[in-house]
Write a protein that holds these residues in place. Structure first.
Motif, PDB file in Angstrom:
ATOM      1  N   ASP A  27       2.552  14.083   4.383  1.00 12.81           N
ATOM      2  CA  ASP A  27       2.094  15.415   3.982  1.00 12.81           C
ATOM      3  C   ASP A  27       3.204  16.443   4.208  1.00 12.81           C
ATOM      4  O   ASP A  27       3.083  17.363   5.023  1.00 12.81           O
ATOM      5  CB  ASP A  27       0.836  15.783   4.771  1.00 12.81           C
ATOM      6  CG  ASP A  27       0.240  17.117   4.319  1.00 12.81           C
ATOM      7  OD1 ASP A  27       0.532  17.527   3.180  1.00 12.81           O
ATOM      8  OD2 ASP A  27      -0.502  17.728   5.106  1.00 12.81           O
ATOM      9  N   TYR A  82       0.881  -1.165   0.000  1.00 14.27           N
ATOM     10  CA  TYR A  82       0.000   0.000   0.000  1.00 14.27           C
ATOM     11  C   TYR A  82       0.921   1.218   0.000  1.00 14.27           C
ATOM     12  O   TYR A  82       1.480   1.598   1.039  1.00 14.27           O
ATOM     13  CB  TYR A  82      -0.903  -0.021   1.243  1.00 14.27           C
ATOM     14  CG  TYR A  82      -1.644  -1.337   1.424  1.00 14.27           C
ATOM     15  CD1 TYR A  82      -2.984  -1.457   1.072  1.00 14.27           C
ATOM     16  CD2 TYR A  82      -0.987  -2.460   1.945  1.00 14.27           C
ATOM     17  CE1 TYR A  82      -3.668  -2.675   1.227  1.00 14.27           C
ATOM     18  CE2 TYR A  82      -1.656  -3.667   2.099  1.00 14.27           C
ATOM     19  CZ  TYR A  82      -2.987  -3.764   1.733  1.00 14.27           C
ATOM     20  OH  TYR A  82      -3.648  -4.973   1.890  1.00 14.27           O
ATOM     21  N   THR A  95      -5.510   6.354   4.995  1.00 15.38           N
ATOM     22  CA  THR A  95      -6.313   5.683   3.973  1.00 15.38           C
ATOM     23  C   THR A  95      -5.688   4.343   3.613  1.00 15.38           C
ATOM     24  O   THR A  95      -6.376   3.318   3.496  1.00 15.38           O
ATOM     25  CB  THR A  95      -6.421   6.567   2.720  1.00 15.38           C
ATOM     26  OG1 THR A  95      -7.021   7.814   3.073  1.00 15.38           O
ATOM     27  CG2 THR A  95      -7.267   5.887   1.655  1.00 15.38           C
ATOM     28  N   TYR A 118      -2.148   5.071  -2.395  1.00 11.46           N
ATOM     29  CA  TYR A 118      -3.218   5.664  -1.602  1.00 11.46           C
ATOM     30  C   TYR A 118      -2.822   7.080  -1.177  1.00 11.46           C
ATOM     31  O   TYR A 118      -1.641   7.379  -0.974  1.00 11.46           O
ATOM     32  CB  TYR A 118      -3.526   4.796  -0.377  1.00 11.46           C
ATOM     33  CG  TYR A 118      -4.013   3.417  -0.773  1.00 11.46           C
ATOM     34  CD1 TYR A 118      -5.374   3.179  -0.978  1.00 11.46           C
ATOM     35  CD2 TYR A 118      -3.115   2.373  -1.009  1.00 11.46           C
ATOM     36  CE1 TYR A 118      -5.826   1.914  -1.373  1.00 11.46           C
ATOM     37  CE2 TYR A 118      -3.558   1.116  -1.406  1.00 11.46           C
ATOM     38  CZ  TYR A 118      -4.920   0.903  -1.587  1.00 11.46           C
ATOM     39  OH  TYR A 118      -5.364  -0.339  -1.995  1.00 11.46           O
ATOM     40  N   GLU A 119      -3.802   7.922  -1.012  1.00 11.20           N
ATOM     41  CA  GLU A 119      -3.605   9.353  -0.817  1.00 11.20           C
ATOM     42  C   GLU A 119      -2.786   9.677   0.422  1.00 11.20           C
ATOM     43  O   GLU A 119      -1.958  10.594   0.412  1.00 11.20           O
ATOM     44  CB  GLU A 119      -4.960  10.064  -0.746  1.00 11.20           C
ATOM     45  CG  GLU A 119      -4.884  11.572  -0.860  1.00 11.20           C
ATOM     46  CD  GLU A 119      -4.369  12.025  -2.224  1.00 11.20           C
ATOM     47  OE1 GLU A 119      -3.730  13.090  -2.283  1.00 11.20           O
ATOM     48  OE2 GLU A 119      -4.583  11.302  -3.216  1.00 11.20           O
ATOM     49  N   ASP A 120      -3.016   8.965   1.504  1.00 13.17           N
ATOM     50  CA  ASP A 120      -2.310   9.244   2.751  1.00 13.17           C
ATOM     51  C   ASP A 120      -2.179   7.961   3.545  1.00 13.17           C
ATOM     52  O   ASP A 120      -2.788   6.938   3.215  1.00 13.17           O
ATOM     53  CB  ASP A 120      -3.031  10.321   3.573  1.00 13.17           C
ATOM     54  CG  ASP A 120      -4.469   9.941   3.872  1.00 13.17           C
ATOM     55  OD1 ASP A 120      -4.678   9.018   4.679  1.00 13.17           O
ATOM     56  OD2 ASP A 120      -5.390  10.556   3.283  1.00 13.17           O
ATOM     57  N   PRO A 128       6.438  11.364  -4.155  1.00 11.08           N
ATOM     58  CA  PRO A 128       5.049  11.148  -4.582  1.00 11.08           C
ATOM     59  C   PRO A 128       4.710   9.661  -4.636  1.00 11.08           C
ATOM     60  O   PRO A 128       5.515   8.846  -5.105  1.00 11.08           O
ATOM     61  CB  PRO A 128       5.011  11.785  -5.978  1.00 11.08           C
ATOM     62  CG  PRO A 128       6.076  12.832  -5.935  1.00 11.08           C
ATOM     63  CD  PRO A 128       7.173  12.256  -5.082  1.00 11.08           C
ATOM     64  N   LYS A 129       3.535   9.327  -4.154  1.00 12.08           N
ATOM     65  CA  LYS A 129       3.126   7.920  -4.054  1.00 12.08           C
ATOM     66  C   LYS A 129       3.160   7.224  -5.414  1.00 12.08           C
ATOM     67  O   LYS A 129       3.498   6.038  -5.496  1.00 12.08           O
ATOM     68  CB  LYS A 129       1.744   7.826  -3.429  1.00 12.08           C
ATOM     69  CG  LYS A 129       0.658   8.609  -4.170  1.00 12.08           C
ATOM     70  CD  LYS A 129      -0.635   8.651  -3.387  1.00 12.08           C
ATOM     71  CE  LYS A 129      -1.727   9.424  -4.127  1.00 12.08           C
ATOM     72  NZ  LYS A 129      -1.331  10.850  -4.343  1.00 12.08           N
ATOM     73  N   GLU A 130       2.837   7.939  -6.478  1.00 14.91           N
ATOM     74  CA  GLU A 130       2.852   7.340  -7.813  1.00 14.91           C
ATOM     75  C   GLU A 130       4.282   6.968  -8.235  1.00 14.91           C
ATOM     76  O   GLU A 130       4.494   5.932  -8.876  1.00 14.91           O
ATOM     77  CB  GLU A 130       2.250   8.294  -8.841  1.00 14.91           C
ATOM     78  CG  GLU A 130       0.771   8.597  -8.630  1.00 14.91           C
ATOM     79  CD  GLU A 130       0.537   9.721  -7.627  1.00 14.91           C
ATOM     80  OE1 GLU A 130      -0.630  10.027  -7.346  1.00 14.91           O
ATOM     81  OE2 GLU A 130       1.548  10.288  -7.125  1.00 14.91           O
ATOM     82  N   THR A 141       2.114   5.069  -0.238  1.00 13.92           N
ATOM     83  CA  THR A 141       1.519   6.334   0.188  1.00 13.92           C
ATOM     84  C   THR A 141       2.616   7.388   0.353  1.00 13.92           C
ATOM     85  O   THR A 141       3.768   7.153  -0.008  1.00 13.92           O
ATOM     86  CB  THR A 141       0.729   6.126   1.500  1.00 13.92           C
ATOM     87  OG1 THR A 141       0.001   7.318   1.808  1.00 13.92           O
ATOM     88  CG2 THR A 141       1.633   5.768   2.660  1.00 13.92           C
ATOM     89  N   GLN A 142       2.268   8.538   0.898  1.00 20.67           N
ATOM     90  CA  GLN A 142       3.245   9.603   1.119  1.00 20.67           C
ATOM     91  C   GLN A 142       2.824  10.449   2.304  1.00 20.67           C
ATOM     92  O   GLN A 142       1.638  10.579   2.608  1.00 20.67           O
ATOM     93  CB  GLN A 142       3.376  10.488  -0.119  1.00 20.67           C
ATOM     94  CG  GLN A 142       2.121  11.263  -0.477  1.00 20.67           C
ATOM     95  CD  GLN A 142       2.263  12.013  -1.792  1.00 20.67           C
ATOM     96  OE1 GLN A 142       2.193  11.414  -2.854  1.00 20.67           O
ATOM     97  NE2 GLN A 142       2.462  13.332  -1.690  1.00 20.67           N
TER      98      GLN A 142
END
Length: 432
Positions: A371, A366, A400, A395-397, A377-379, A368-369
Motif C-alpha cells: 500500500d 499469489y 488476502t 490479490y488486492e493486498d 500494480p499487481k496486475e 499482490t502489492q
C-alpha cells in the motif's frame, strides 16, 4: 503534535524514497550537513561503523550491533527501512528510540524544514545522530540507505567501513554497471580508515583496491580470509563451520538467522570484528558467539528467512533484487517441503523481469502489492509473471494473498512471502 501526528507529518510532509522512489533522493550531502550544524554536529560525538552494500548490509549491521552490545558497549543501530513502526530505524542496545524523543526532535527541527527542504531520509539520519549523541553511546552501527558516496549517512568518520557486496539494484540512480555501482558504494571509504569488503569479484575488486590505496585505507576481502565450509539448520538456528583460508583451522558458530545467505554475511562480520579488535575494541570470543546466537533476539531483526507459521511453513524474506532472489532460490533448494507457494509483490523501479525469470515455474503464485505509491500494480506483476511462465492470480493486498495461500496449502507445504520490504512489512502476523 503527539507521536502518531508527528510520524504522519514526517511521512507526508517530506519526500520519502520508500514511497515515491527517485524523486525523494537528494544527490548531495548539503542538507544533512546543514541539519547536523543546527544540532551542533552530533555525528562527531560518538564512534561509528559505516556499512554499505547491495544485499546483506542489514543483517551485517544487526549482527555487529548485537556483538558489540554483548561485549558491554552501549551500542546504537541505525537501519532502514522499517517494517512496522518508524522507531525500528533507530535503536540503542536493541531498544527503539522513544516516542517523546521523536516528537521533541521534529518540533525542534520543524522551523528549519522550509528553509533546508530535507528529505525524509535526511531528517531520520539527523535524528539518529542526535539520539545517539544524547544517549551517549560508545559506538553506533550506521547502515547506508542507498549507495554510499552521496548517502546522507556519509558525513561520519567511522572506526571501520564495511561494504558487503555489489549487485544490480537502484541502477537508475547508482549506474547501470557493477563498476559504476561499486564506485558509489566505495564512496564510504575514508582516509586511513580500514575497510572490509564482503566479497571479492573480478569486476569490482580492483576498483575497491584502487580506491583504498588512494585513501591510504587498509583493505581486507572477507571471503579471501575465511570460507564457510559446512552448515546445518536446527529450527530457526543455523550452525556454520568456518575455515581460515590456506589452513586447517576451523571454528563453529551458531546464528539465530537461518538463511543460507547468512554464511556470506558471517564471514564479513568475522573480518569486521577482527579489525575492530586490532583497533583496540575489547570484543571477547564469548561476546562474539553470544551476539551471533542472539542477533534476532537482541536487535529485533525480522524478514530474513523468518518463519512465521508452521504446518504449513510460512517464511517471510525481504529479498527484492536479482542477487537477493538468487540467494533465496538457493535456500529453497535445500529446504524440504511438498509444494511451494509464493506470495510476491514488488516496486516499480526494480528489474522485474530478471527477478521473475529466476523464480521456479512449478510454484503456485499469489501476486499482490504493498500500500505505497511506489508499488508495482499487481496486475502488471501478474502479466509480467505470465510472460515468464509463472502461473497464479492477483490479490488486492498481501494478507488476502497470504490467506488464499494458506487456504490452498497442505500442512507440509512451504509458503514464501517476498519481493519487497513493504510487502513483508504489511503482513498481519496476528492472522497467522
Amino acid at each position: 503534535m503527539n507521536y502518531p501526528e508527528t510520524v504522519h507529518y514526517l511521512f507526508t510532509r517530506l519526500p520519502m524514497y520508500s514511497r515515491i522512489g527517485a524523486a525523494a533522493y537528494k544527490g548531495d550531502l548539503g542538507n544533512t550537513i546543514a541539519l547536523c550544524d543546527i544540532l551542533e554536529n552530533p555525528e562527531n560525538r560518538f564512534k561509528s561503523i559505516h556499512i554499505a552494500g547491495t544485499n546483506g548490509k542489514g543483517s551485517v549491521s544487526h549482527m555487529l550491533a548485537a556483538i558489540l552490545q554483548c561485549a558491554g558497549y552501549r551500542t546504537g543501530l541505525y537501519t532502514s527501512p522499517h517494517l512496522h513502526d518508524f522507531r525500528e530505524r533507530i535503536k540503542v542496545d536493541g531498544k527503539e528510540i522513544t516516542e517523546d524523543f521523536v516528537v521533541d526532535f521534529v518540533s525542534h527541527i520543524q522551523p528549519h524544514i522550509d528553509t533546508i527542504d530535507p528529505s525524509f531520509f535526511e531528517i531520520t539520519v539527523a535524528m539518529a545522530f542526535d539520539y545517539f549523541a544524547n544517549q551517549e553511546v560508545d559506538i553506533a552501527v550506521i547502515e547506508t540507505g542507498l549507495g554510499g558516496r552521496l548517502d546522507s549517512t556519509n558525513v561520519i568518520l567511522p572506526e571501520l567501513s564495511v561494504i558487503t557486496n555489489i549487485g544490480y539494484d537502484h541502477m537508475h540512480i547508482l549506474g547501470d554497471t557493477l563498476e559504476k555501482i561499486a564506485a558509489e558504494k566505495a564512496g564510504i571509504i575514508k582516509r586511513d580508515i580500514p575497510v572490509v569488503i564482503g566479497e571479492f569479484r573480478e569486476v569490482t575488486g580492483p576498483l575497491f583496491v584502487r580506491k583504498a590505496r588512494e585513501k591510504h585505507a587498509p583493505i581486507m576481502f572477507a571471503d579471501r580470509e575465511r570460507s564457510a565450509t559446512n552448515w546445518s539448520f536446527e529450527g530457526q538456528d543455523m550452525k556454520i563451520e568456518v575455515t581460515i583460508r590456506h589452513t586447517d583451522i576451523k571454528d563453529y558458530y551458531t546464528l539465530d538467522l537461518a538463511g543460507l545467505y547468512q554464511t556470506k554475511n558471517l564471514l564479513t562480520v568475522l573480518q569486521a570484528v577482527q579489525q575492530l579488535r586490532e583497533k583496540g575494541w575489547n570484543i571477547k570470543d564469548s561476546a562474539l558467539r553470544e551476539g551471533l546466537a542472539k542477533t534476532r533476539a537482541l536487535t529485533g531483526l525480522h524478514g530474513r528467512w523468518e518463519r512465521l507459521h508452521q504446518h504449513p511453513t510460512v517464511i517471510a524474506d525481504v529479498a527484492h533484487n536479482e542477487d537477493g532472489i538468487r540467494e533465496l532460490i538457493r535456500q529453497i533448494e535445500v529446504t524440504t517441503f511438498h509444494q511451494l507457494h509464493i506470495v510476491i509483490g514488488m516496486v516499480k523501479d526494480k528489474d522485474i523481469r530478471s527477478v521473475l525469470h529466476l523464480l521456479p515455474q512449478d510454484a503456485h503464485y499469489y501476486f499482490t502489492q504493498a500500500d505505497i505509491p511506489r508499488a508495482l500494480p499487481k496486475e502488471d506483476l501478474w502479466a509480467a509473471a505470465e510472460d515468464a511462465g509463472l502461473q497464479g492470480k492477483a490479490y488486492e493486498d498481501v494478507n488476502t494473498a497470504l490467506q488464499e495461500a494458506l487456504g490452498h496449502a497442505h500442512k507440509d507445504d512451504l509458503i514464501l512471502v517476498c519481493g519487497s520490504v513493504f510487502v513483508v512489512g504489511e503482513i498481519d502476523r496476528g492472522r497467522l
